[in-house]
Design a protein around this motif. Structure first.
Motif, PDB file in Angstrom:
ATOM      1  N   ASP A  63       1.661   1.628   2.584  1.00  0.00           N
ATOM      2  CA  ASP A  63       2.330   0.438   2.915  1.00  0.00           C
ATOM      3  C   ASP A  63       3.771   0.830   3.553  1.00  0.00           C
ATOM      4  OD1 ASP A  63       3.273  -2.014   3.310  1.00  0.00           O
ATOM      5  OD2 ASP A  63       3.757  -2.706   1.312  1.00  0.00           O
ATOM      6  N   THR A  91       0.790  -2.513   7.027  1.00  0.00           N
ATOM      7  CA  THR A  91       2.109  -3.408   7.040  1.00  0.00           C
ATOM      8  C   THR A  91       2.017  -4.724   7.401  1.00  0.00           C
ATOM      9  OG1 THR A  91       4.361  -3.392   8.142  1.00  0.00           O
ATOM     10  CG2 THR A  91       2.239  -2.972   9.467  1.00  0.00           C
ATOM     11  N   GLY A  92       2.600  -5.448   6.402  1.00  0.00           N
ATOM     12  CA  GLY A  92       2.736  -6.726   6.764  1.00  0.00           C
ATOM     13  C   GLY A  92       3.718  -7.440   7.716  1.00  0.00           C
ATOM     14  N   TYR A  93       4.475  -6.336   8.293  1.00  0.00           N
ATOM     15  CA  TYR A  93       5.529  -6.535   9.219  1.00  0.00           C
ATOM     16  C   TYR A  93       5.305  -5.540  10.465  1.00  0.00           C
ATOM     17  CZ  TYR A  93       7.788  -8.002   5.179  1.00  0.00           C
ATOM     18  OH  TYR A  93       8.041  -8.790   3.816  1.00  0.00           O
ATOM     19  N   ASP A  94       4.141  -6.200  11.189  1.00  0.00           N
ATOM     20  CA  ASP A  94       3.452  -5.279  12.456  1.00  0.00           C
ATOM     21  C   ASP A  94       4.573  -5.414  13.541  1.00  0.00           C
ATOM     22  OD1 ASP A  94       1.881  -3.906  13.988  1.00  0.00           O
ATOM     23  OD2 ASP A  94       0.698  -5.758  14.573  1.00  0.00           O
ATOM     24  N   SER A  95       4.729  -4.451  14.288  1.00  0.00           N
ATOM     25  CA  SER A  95       5.714  -4.322  15.611  1.00  0.00           C
ATOM     26  C   SER A  95       5.172  -3.437  16.409  1.00  0.00           C
ATOM     27  CB  SER A  95       7.300  -4.384  15.006  1.00  0.00           C
ATOM     28  OG  SER A  95       7.481  -2.737  14.900  1.00  0.00           O
ATOM     29  N   SER A  98       7.012  -0.091  15.249  1.00  0.00           N
ATOM     30  CA  SER A  98       6.727   0.622  14.142  1.00  0.00           C
ATOM     31  C   SER A  98       5.324   1.357  14.221  1.00  0.00           C
ATOM     32  CB  SER A  98       6.618  -0.132  12.875  1.00  0.00           C
ATOM     33  OG  SER A  98       5.722  -1.383  12.977  1.00  0.00           O
ATOM     34  N   SER A  99       4.284   0.772  15.010  1.00  0.00           N
ATOM     35  CA  SER A  99       3.058   1.346  15.159  1.00  0.00           C
ATOM     36  C   SER A  99       3.353   2.532  16.115  1.00  0.00           C
ATOM     37  CB  SER A  99       2.327   0.388  15.942  1.00  0.00           C
ATOM     38  OG  SER A  99       2.609  -0.042  17.151  1.00  0.00           O
ATOM     39  N   TYR A 110      -3.201   2.636  11.920  1.00  0.00           N
ATOM     40  CA  TYR A 110      -2.038   1.709  11.724  1.00  0.00           C
ATOM     41  C   TYR A 110      -2.619   0.387  11.590  1.00  0.00           C
ATOM     42  CZ  TYR A 110       2.365  -0.870  12.504  1.00  0.00           C
ATOM     43  OH  TYR A 110       3.553  -1.615  12.310  1.00  0.00           O
ATOM     44  N   ALA A 112      -2.545  -4.031  10.594  1.00  0.00           N
ATOM     45  CA  ALA A 112      -1.646  -4.959  10.107  1.00  0.00           C
ATOM     46  C   ALA A 112      -2.231  -5.739   8.979  1.00  0.00           C
ATOM     47  CB  ALA A 112      -1.242  -5.914  11.284  1.00  0.00           C
ATOM     48  N   LYS A 113      -1.382  -6.419   8.147  1.00  0.00           N
ATOM     49  CA  LYS A 113      -1.969  -7.167   7.096  1.00  0.00           C
ATOM     50  C   LYS A 113      -1.948  -8.628   7.591  1.00  0.00           C
ATOM     51  CE  LYS A 113      -0.046  -4.649   3.177  1.00  0.00           C
ATOM     52  NZ  LYS A 113       1.190  -4.397   2.306  1.00  0.00           N
TER      53      LYS A 113
END
Length: 130
Positions: A63, A91-95, A98-99, A110, A112-113
């Protein structure tokens, strides 16, 4: 302690699962076990360092946003402990930033949640590789 440490079966691929969501952790552990993986879990970054050193994982599901840090902080340690360690990021904070950072750092996938447990298993097994 929030971690679960399951004994590695002879020849089983060892997975480190790091996520602070207890329900998701539990569901992923069950799915990984059905696939024959030996699973060790951690709910925090600090705990993950200890569990990784003890279990020397072949692959990891991390995570990104943990209460005590960022999951990518583990990458160098995992690569030192086990060169070639396959890493899947959740991740719950996809961007996009960050990817890109995660993929440049060498993660295999990678995701996303919210994410389907089957997708995480497939990513871990390399079934989503191009």
């Amino acid at each position: 302690m929030a971690s679960e440490r399951l004994p590695a079966t002879a020849g089983a691929v060892r997975v480190l699962l790091v996520d602070d969501d207890a329900l998701l952790r539990r569901n992923l552990v069950r799915a990984f076990e059905r696939e024959g993986f030996a699973v060790a879990t951690a709910a925090s970054l600090k705990e993950a360092y200890n569990v990784a050193a003890e279990h020397l994982p072949d692959c990891a599901v991390l995570d990104l946003n943990l209460e005590d840090g960022h999951g990518l902080q583990l990458l160098d340690t995992l690569k030192e402990l086990r060169p070639g360690c396959r890493i899947v990021v959740l991740t719950g904070y996809d961007s996009i930033a960050s990817s890109v950072l995660a993929l440049k750092a060498g993660v295999a996938h990678y995701l996303a949640k919210p994410v389907a447990v089957e997708a995480v298993v497939a990513a871990l097994k390399g079934e989503l590789d191009e």
